[in-house]
Each structure stands twice: as structure tokens, then as C-alpha cells.
Enzyme design. Structure first.
Site, PDB file in Angstrom:
ATOM      1  N   ARG A  18       0.806  -1.228   0.000  1.00 11.68           N
ATOM      2  CA  ARG A  18       0.000   0.000   0.000  1.00 11.68           C
ATOM      3  C   ARG A  18       0.841   1.280   0.000  1.00 11.68           C
ATOM      4  NH1 ARG A  18      -3.737  -2.182   4.867  1.00 11.68           N
ATOM      5  NH2 ARG A  18      -2.039  -3.693   4.991  1.00 11.68           N
TER       6      ARG A  18
HETATM    7  C1  UD1 Z   1      -1.650  -7.341  10.893  1.00 12.19           C
HETATM    8  C2  UD1 Z   1      -2.530  -8.389  11.605  1.00 12.19           C
HETATM    9  C3  UD1 Z   1      -3.846  -7.721  12.016  1.00 12.19           C
HETATM   10  C4  UD1 Z   1      -3.545  -6.524  12.906  1.00 12.19           C
HETATM   11  C5  UD1 Z   1      -2.559  -5.549  12.246  1.00 12.19           C
HETATM   12  C6  UD1 Z   1      -2.093  -4.527  13.264  1.00 12.19           C
HETATM   13  C7  UD1 Z   1      -2.069 -10.625  10.646  1.00 12.19           C
HETATM   14  C8  UD1 Z   1      -2.526 -11.675   9.707  1.00 12.19           C
HETATM   15  N1  UD1 Z   1      -2.800  -9.505  10.705  1.00 12.19           N
HETATM   16  O1  UD1 Z   1      -2.345  -6.953   9.722  1.00 12.19           O
HETATM   17  O2  UD1 Z   1      -4.661  -8.646  12.716  1.00 12.19           O
HETATM   18  O3  UD1 Z   1      -4.754  -5.858  13.233  1.00 12.19           O
HETATM   19  O4  UD1 Z   1      -1.391  -6.245  11.762  1.00 12.19           O
HETATM   20  O5  UD1 Z   1      -1.345  -3.504  12.679  1.00 12.19           O
HETATM   21  O6  UD1 Z   1      -1.089 -10.825  11.329  1.00 12.19           O
HETATM   22  N2  UD1 Z   1       5.262  -9.226   7.517  1.00 12.19           N
HETATM   23  C9  UD1 Z   1       6.322 -10.082   7.314  1.00 12.19           C
HETATM   24  N3  UD1 Z   1       6.163 -11.146   6.479  1.00 12.19           N
HETATM   25  C10 UD1 Z   1       4.974 -11.419   5.864  1.00 12.19           C
HETATM   26  C11 UD1 Z   1       3.883 -10.543   6.078  1.00 12.19           C
HETATM   27  C12 UD1 Z   1       4.063  -9.453   6.923  1.00 12.19           C
HETATM   28  O7  UD1 Z   1       7.398  -9.890   7.878  1.00 12.19           O
HETATM   29  O8  UD1 Z   1       4.908 -12.428   5.146  1.00 12.19           O
HETATM   30  C13 UD1 Z   1       5.445  -8.067   8.422  1.00 12.19           C
HETATM   31  C14 UD1 Z   1       5.267  -6.717   7.722  1.00 12.19           C
HETATM   32  O9  UD1 Z   1       6.515  -6.245   7.247  1.00 12.19           O
HETATM   33  C15 UD1 Z   1       4.680  -5.848   8.817  1.00 12.19           C
HETATM   34  C16 UD1 Z   1       3.990  -6.838   9.754  1.00 12.19           C
HETATM   35  O10 UD1 Z   1       4.458  -8.125   9.426  1.00 12.19           O
HETATM   36  O11 UD1 Z   1       5.696  -5.168   9.544  1.00 12.19           O
HETATM   37  C17 UD1 Z   1       2.458  -6.813   9.613  1.00 12.19           C
HETATM   38  O12 UD1 Z   1       2.112  -7.091   8.267  1.00 12.19           O
HETATM   39  P1  UD1 Z   1       0.991  -6.270   7.511  1.00 12.19           P
HETATM   40  O13 UD1 Z   1       0.890  -6.772   6.131  1.00 12.19           O
HETATM   41  O14 UD1 Z   1       1.183  -4.831   7.731  1.00 12.19           O
HETATM   42  O15 UD1 Z   1      -0.289  -6.798   8.336  1.00 12.19           O
HETATM   43  P2  UD1 Z   1      -1.691  -6.077   8.518  1.00 12.19           P
HETATM   44  O16 UD1 Z   1      -2.529  -6.321   7.323  1.00 12.19           O
HETATM   45  O17 UD1 Z   1      -1.492  -4.677   8.941  1.00 12.19           O
HETATM   46 CA    CA Z   2       0.263  -3.320   9.191  1.00  6.12          CA
END
Ligand code: UD1
Ligand code: CA
Length: 342
Positions: A18
Site C-alpha cells: 500500500r
Molecule cells: C496485521 C494483523 C492484524 C492486525 C494488524 C495490526 C495478521 C494476519 N494480521 O495486519 O490482525 O490488526 O497487523 O497492525 O497478522 N510481515 C512479514 N512477512 C509477511 C507478512 C508481513 O514480515 O509475510 C510483516 C510486515 O513487514 C509488517 C507486519 O508483518 O511489519 C504486519 O504485516 P501487515 O501486512 O502490515 O499486516 P496487517 O494487514 O497490517
Molecule cells: Ca500493518
């Protein structure tokens, strides 16, 4: 009793779709520093034994930005979800006996006090997992906390998977958890990817724990602002403004006058003495120190300077690494040729 060992895992491998950026999301700057630096600074004030940062997308750029932090890295080569990201730190986790604090690198407003409270609440309970939650008027895009009839956390449903009645829940998952390491390792292996995004969701750990008869607690962060996730440029701006306002309030409470504070940015490593007056659009950073009873007129940018008390810095000055004695008047250095003005 010696303090219990804590291992922190910071998830930072995601691309941050995003943001529409070629850089890792967590390196975007929020109030003078990359957002993940804010998160690591908050963890740094806790008694944490090891910090593992999970990197993936543009991993080298991220590692380089963290070279002054005492952290270890785990690699998640394909971003298959937050549970998969934690599993990438499996080696470190399997050597750890105790609790694990899991955070996302995209919540830059979190404070060490709140993290400490989560850890204390978890340690003084018999839960295998404590989820930090918060109430928010617009929960769009966050995971929702679904409770059972006894009011206990039963599961978390992601926004994209939520049914209509679940979408109305205003208690959200902050993405910050404290969890027993043994349960974490076994629980992660139970998580599948049969959901709207086809990802391994860390949030499913709650249902896994409950299905196995474990206790899951919630710890509520009463200030939603602290746990807002930054996923877009708009949220980046909101987070920066929130940190700016917090810092400006601190300065005003310590006796500094800020004219138009919503336009003034003063980084955390700057000192300003009482009765100093700062005009609009001023930026102070890089460890600048300003004495008492000074006047910093509008539109000045001052980096790494030391300014003695009772000095006046005229409007539009750009000062870098200068030392200015007390009782000095500095005129604008943007006017290079005095003949230019009559
Ligand atoms: C996530 C949570 C959601 C919560 C929100 C809070 C999950 C499935 N969802 O959603 O419940 O309300 O955070 O802000 O956990 N990342 C990795 N590897 C991946 C995917 C993500 O390292 O494969 C890291 C991203 O860099 C980020 C964090 O995990 O720092 C969260 O990922 P993001 O995609 O932002 O999750 P949200 O959709 O915000
Ligand atoms: Ca997030």
C-alpha cells in the site's frame, strides 16, 4: 529472583504494497527516523535478551539501516504471512526458553511503558498467549478480536475474512503479542493458509491455543494512537504528526513557547531551555541544544548546533554544526549579497 528471559521478534519482511514504494515499508521515515527505529528504541528500554528482526523484501537495505542496533536477522525469503514470518526465526526460538515478545515493524508509536505492561501482565498470568488489543472507532483493515460467551478471546478474524457482524467489532488486534516460546513453536506449525489472502496468519495462533485448551488473555492498550499500524503514505503522515504533537507538548510543558506548534518539528535528541520562543516552520534536529531565553524566528532549520542563552536567530536561517555563544544575534544567512536588498 532473576528476571525472566525475553526474546523479541520484530516482523519487517513485508513489501508494504500500500506504500507503493521500492523501499521496505518499515524504512519510511516517521518524525526524523525510519519507523522501525522507533520500534527498536521502544524495545531497547526493556530487559530483552535478544532481538530478532525478520527481513525479506529489500533485506540488504534494511540490514544496513539497522547496523547501529544490536539485533540479529532472520530471513523470510517469500512473504507468505505473519505466522510464516515468525517461523523464519525458528532457530533462535528453539534455543530460547521463556517468553517471546512479537511486534510489527510498522507500529512506530508504541512506547516501552506499554510493552513493559504487556510483558508484566503476561508473566503474572497462566496464559500461553497474551494479545495486545485496543478499541478504535474505525477498525477498518485491522484484525478483530472475537470473544467467547465468557468474554475471553476466542479467535481473531482478519478484516478481509470477517463476516458482517464481525466487521462491527471495534476491538482490534494491535499485532503485538507475548507468548510462551514452547507453545509458539508448536502452535505455528498448526496454522494453515485457507483464508481470503492465502497467507499463514499469526492471528490464528489464538484459535490454536484455545482449541488445545490453553488460556489466552488480552491486554488492552487504552491509547489507540500508540498502536496504529502504518500501511500507507496517509498513515505515515498521521503517525508523524502524532509524534510531533507529543514532543511539542512535552516542550511546552517544560517552559518553551511554540508559536504555531503544528508547523514546528523538534526531534527527541534536541534540548531547549525555558522561556525560549520558537516561531512557525522551525525544524530543530541532530542533537541541537538551545539555551534559555532565546528567540528562534520563523522558518529556521538548525541541525547539530549549540546556541547559548539569550540569543536571537533571525528568520530563514539554516545553521549546521555551529556553535553560537550566548547573547548573540544571528541574521538570515540566505541573503548572500547585501546589494540584493535595498
Ligand atoms: C496485521 C494483523 C492484524 C492486525 C494488524 C495490526 C495478521 C494476519 N494480521 O495486519 O490482525 O490488526 O497487523 O497492525 O497478522 N510481515 C512479514 N512477512 C509477511 C507478512 C508481513 O514480515 O509475510 C510483516 C510486515 O513487514 C509488517 C507486519 O508483518 O511489519 C504486519 O504485516 P501487515 O501486512 O502490515 O499486516 P496487517 O494487514 O497490517
Ligand atoms: Ca500493518
Amino acid at each position: 529472583m532473576s528476571p525472566k528471559k525475553i526474546l523479541a521478534v520484530v516482523l519487517a519482511a513485508g513489501k508494504g504494497t500500500r506504500m507503493k514504494s521500492a523501499h521496505p515499508k518499515v524504512l519510511h521515515e516517521v518524525f526524523f527516523r525510519p519507523m522501525i527505529h522507533h520500534v527498536l528504541n521502544a524495545i531497547g528500554s526493556l530487559t530483552v535478551d535478544r532481538i530478532i528482526v525478520v527481513v525479506g523484501y529489500q533485506a540488504d537495505e534494511l540490514r544496513q539501516s539497522l547496523n547501529e542496533y544490536e539485533v540479529e536477522f532472520a530471513i523470510q525469503s517469500s512473504q507468505l504471512g505473519t505466522a510464516h514470518a515468525v517461523l523464519s526465526a525458528q532457530n533462535a526460538l528453539s534455543n530460547h526458553v521463556g517468553n517471546v515478545l512479537i511486534l510489527c515493524g510498522d507500529t512506530p508509536l508504541i512506547t516501552s511503558e506499554t510493552l513493559q505492561e504487556l510483558v508484566c501482565a503476561h508473566e503474572s498470568s497462566s496464559a500461553v498467549l497474551t494479545v495486545m488489543t485496543s478499541f478504535v472507532s474505525d477498525p477498518t483493515n485491522y484484525g478483530r478480536i472475537i470473544r467467547d460467551d465468557n468474554g475471553s478471546v476466542r479467535r481473531i478474524v482478519e478484516h478481509k475474512d470477517a463476516k458482517n457482524d464481525e466487521l462491527t467489532v471495534c476491538e482490534i488486534n494491535t499485532g503485538i503479542y507475548c507468548v510462551d516460546s514452547r507453545f509458539l513453536l508448536s502452535g505455528l506449525l498448526e496454522i494453515g493458509r485457507d483464508n481470503a489472502q492465502g497467507e499463514y496468519y499469526l492471528t490464528d495462533l489464538v484459535a490454536v491455543a484455545r482449541n488445545e485448551g490453553h488460556i489466552v488473555n488480552r491486554y488492552e492498550c487504552t491509547d489507540f494512537c500508540e498502536v496504529m499500524g502504518v500501511n500507507s503514505r496517509h498513515e505515515l503522515a498521521l503517525a508523524s504528526s502524532a509524534l510531533r504533537d507529543k514532543r511539542n507538548l512535552e516542550l511546552m510543558q517544560s517552559g518553551v513557547t511554540l508559536l504555531e506548534p503544528e508547523t514546528i518539528r523538534i526531534s527527541d535528541d534536541v534540548e531547549v531551555g525555558a522561556d525560549t520562543v520558537i516561531g512557525g516552520n522551525v525544524i530543530l534536529s541532530h542533537g541541537t541544544s538551545i539555551g534559555q531565553n532565546c528567540r528562534i524566528e520563523a522558518n529556521c532549520i538548525i541541525r547539530g548546533c549549540s546556541i547559548g542563552s539569550h540569543s536571537i536567530i533571525g528568520p530563514f536561517c539554516l545553521l549546521e554544526h555551529d556553535t553560537i555563544e550566548g547573547h548573540t544575534m544571528v541574521r538570515s544567512n540566505l541573503i548572500h549579497n547585501e546589494n540584493d536588498i535595498l
